[in-house]
Design a protein around this motif. Sequence first.
Motif, short mmCIF file in Angstrom:
data_model
loop_
_atom_site.label_atom_id
_atom_site.label_comp_id
_atom_site.label_asym_id
_atom_site.label_seq_id
_atom_site.Cartn_x
_atom_site.Cartn_y
_atom_site.Cartn_z
N GLY A 73 0.84 -1.19 0.00
CA GLY A 73 0.00 0.00 0.00
C GLY A 73 0.88 1.24 0.00
N PRO A 74 0.30 2.43 -0.27
CA PRO A 74 1.11 3.66 -0.36
C PRO A 74 1.87 3.98 0.92
CG PRO A 74 -1.26 4.13 -0.49
CD PRO A 74 -1.11 2.66 -0.59
N THR A 75 1.27 3.75 2.09
CA THR A 75 1.97 4.06 3.34
C THR A 75 3.12 3.09 3.57
OG1 THR A 75 -0.05 4.96 4.32
CG2 THR A 75 1.71 4.35 5.83
N GLU A 76 2.90 1.81 3.30
CA GLU A 76 3.97 0.83 3.47
C GLU A 76 5.11 1.11 2.48
OE1 GLU A 76 0.64 -0.20 3.39
OE2 GLU A 76 0.71 -0.31 5.59
N PHE A 77 4.75 1.57 1.27
CA PHE A 77 5.78 1.91 0.28
C PHE A 77 6.65 3.05 0.79
CE2 PHE A 77 7.54 4.03 -3.40
CZ PHE A 77 7.89 3.00 -4.26
N ARG A 78 6.03 4.12 1.32
CA ARG A 78 6.79 5.26 1.84
C ARG A 78 7.63 4.86 3.05
NH1 ARG A 78 1.82 7.87 1.27
NH2 ARG A 78 1.59 8.06 3.55
N LEU A 79 7.08 3.98 3.87
CA LEU A 79 7.81 3.50 5.06
C LEU A 79 9.06 2.73 4.65
CD1 LEU A 79 7.83 3.16 8.15
CD2 LEU A 79 6.32 1.19 7.85
N LEU A 80 8.90 1.81 3.69
CA LEU A 80 10.05 1.04 3.21
C LEU A 80 11.07 1.95 2.53
CD1 LEU A 80 11.48 -1.66 2.68
CD2 LEU A 80 10.12 -1.88 0.58
N ASP A 81 10.59 2.91 1.73
CA ASP A 81 11.48 3.86 1.05
C ASP A 81 12.35 4.59 2.08
OD1 ASP A 81 12.38 6.45 -0.07
OD2 ASP A 81 11.18 5.91 -1.81
N HIS A 82 11.72 5.05 3.17
CA HIS A 82 12.48 5.79 4.19
C HIS A 82 13.49 4.87 4.89
CE1 HIS A 82 13.35 8.94 7.04
NE2 HIS A 82 13.17 8.09 8.02
N LEU A 83 13.08 3.70 5.27
CA LEU A 83 13.99 2.76 5.95
C LEU A 83 15.16 2.37 5.06
CD1 LEU A 83 11.41 0.42 7.73
CD2 LEU A 83 12.93 2.08 8.83
N MET A 84 14.89 2.22 3.74
CA MET A 84 15.96 1.82 2.82
C MET A 84 16.96 2.94 2.55
SD MET A 84 14.26 -0.87 0.15
CE MET A 84 15.77 -0.95 -0.80
N GLN A 85 16.55 4.17 2.79
CA GLN A 85 17.50 5.27 2.65
C GLN A 85 18.51 5.31 3.80
OE1 GLN A 85 15.84 9.21 1.57
NE2 GLN A 85 13.91 8.14 1.27
N HIS A 86 18.16 4.63 4.91
CA HIS A 86 19.02 4.65 6.10
C HIS A 86 19.14 3.24 6.67
CE1 HIS A 86 18.24 9.02 5.99
NE2 HIS A 86 16.98 8.68 5.83
N VAL A 141 1.24 -0.92 13.28
CA VAL A 141 0.34 -1.60 12.36
C VAL A 141 0.95 -1.67 10.96
CG1 VAL A 141 -1.92 -1.51 11.22
CG2 VAL A 141 -1.71 -0.96 13.67
N HIS A 142 1.47 -0.52 10.50
CA HIS A 142 2.02 -0.48 9.13
C HIS A 142 3.35 -1.23 9.03
CE1 HIS A 142 -0.97 2.12 7.25
NE2 HIS A 142 -1.03 2.75 8.41
N VAL A 143 4.15 -1.20 10.09
CA VAL A 143 5.38 -2.00 10.09
C VAL A 143 5.02 -3.48 10.02
CG1 VAL A 143 7.34 -2.77 11.49
CG2 VAL A 143 6.87 -0.33 11.25
N GLY A 144 3.97 -3.88 10.74
CA GLY A 144 3.52 -5.28 10.69
C GLY A 144 3.09 -5.69 9.29
N ARG A 145 2.35 -4.80 8.61
CA ARG A 145 1.92 -5.10 7.24
C ARG A 145 3.11 -5.19 6.30
NH1 ARG A 145 -2.99 -0.69 6.78
NH2 ARG A 145 -4.48 -1.72 8.20
N LEU A 146 4.05 -4.26 6.46
CA LEU A 146 5.24 -4.26 5.61
C LEU A 146 6.07 -5.51 5.83
CD1 LEU A 146 7.19 -2.85 3.65
CD2 LEU A 146 8.13 -1.60 5.61
N ARG A 147 6.25 -5.86 7.09
CA ARG A 147 7.03 -7.06 7.44
C ARG A 147 6.39 -8.31 6.84
NH1 ARG A 147 7.92 -6.63 13.32
NH2 ARG A 147 10.12 -6.13 13.09
N LYS A 148 5.06 -8.42 6.95
CA LYS A 148 4.35 -9.57 6.41
C LYS A 148 4.52 -9.66 4.90
CE LYS A 148 -0.25 -11.71 6.29
NZ LYS A 148 -1.67 -11.56 6.71
#
Length: 229
Positions: A156-169, A197-204
């Motif tokens: 989803g868009p929020t999980e995408f932005r979350l992963l993008d930010h984590l991958m930058q650092h 919640v969103h970290v859980g979705r991203l992790r899954k």
Amino acid sequence: MQPYVLVMEDEDALATLIQYNLEKEGYRVVVAADGEEGMLQIEERLPDLVLLDWMLPKLSGIEVCRRIRGKAETRNLPVIMLTARGEESDRVRGLDTGADDYMTKPFSMVELNARIRAVLRRIRPGLADDRLNHGDIVIDRVAHRVRRAGTEIHLGPTEFRLLDHLMQHPGRVFSREQLLDAVWGSDVYVEARTVDVHVGRLRKALNLEGTVNPIRTVRSAGYSLDLGG
């Protein structure tokens, strides 16, 4: 290579906020509090992009933009104009003067980062990092796609932005509050537990069979992207 952004803004609080957020995203940032100082900074070292306030002291943003477009060495310098003037005629005037984009105050840092990336991608494509790679995870920002170990991951868009930010650092631990600020924006109220919640979705979504869990939970500290296991 760190893109160099010159911020020409006389509101100290806003200039500090912009500088903090852009440096967090990996930009080198210099602030000029008036138009004359900004022009001197440009002569000293040509930036990759200028964030230009309309209502600057000594030399207005409109005049600064005219001078930038009037010189051969700065004619193609990307300029995003920042202003409290939201009327259509003002936006047209700013764009006609040569601004590449126009943002009306107040604006979110998330949108500002997106606009900067879009302008750099269009005008200085070599500076716009459209792909991020870490381990077996690849983000394509233009196509808005994620692949892990060759398999496409649907986010989803929020999980995408979350992963993008984590991958930058990679490897850096972010608290829930830091992730809220980076992904949702400081001007949006979201409860800190929403991050879980969103970290859980991203992790899954990223936990494919035979792969290592890429997101590490650090007790009482937050989360980090860590493919070391």
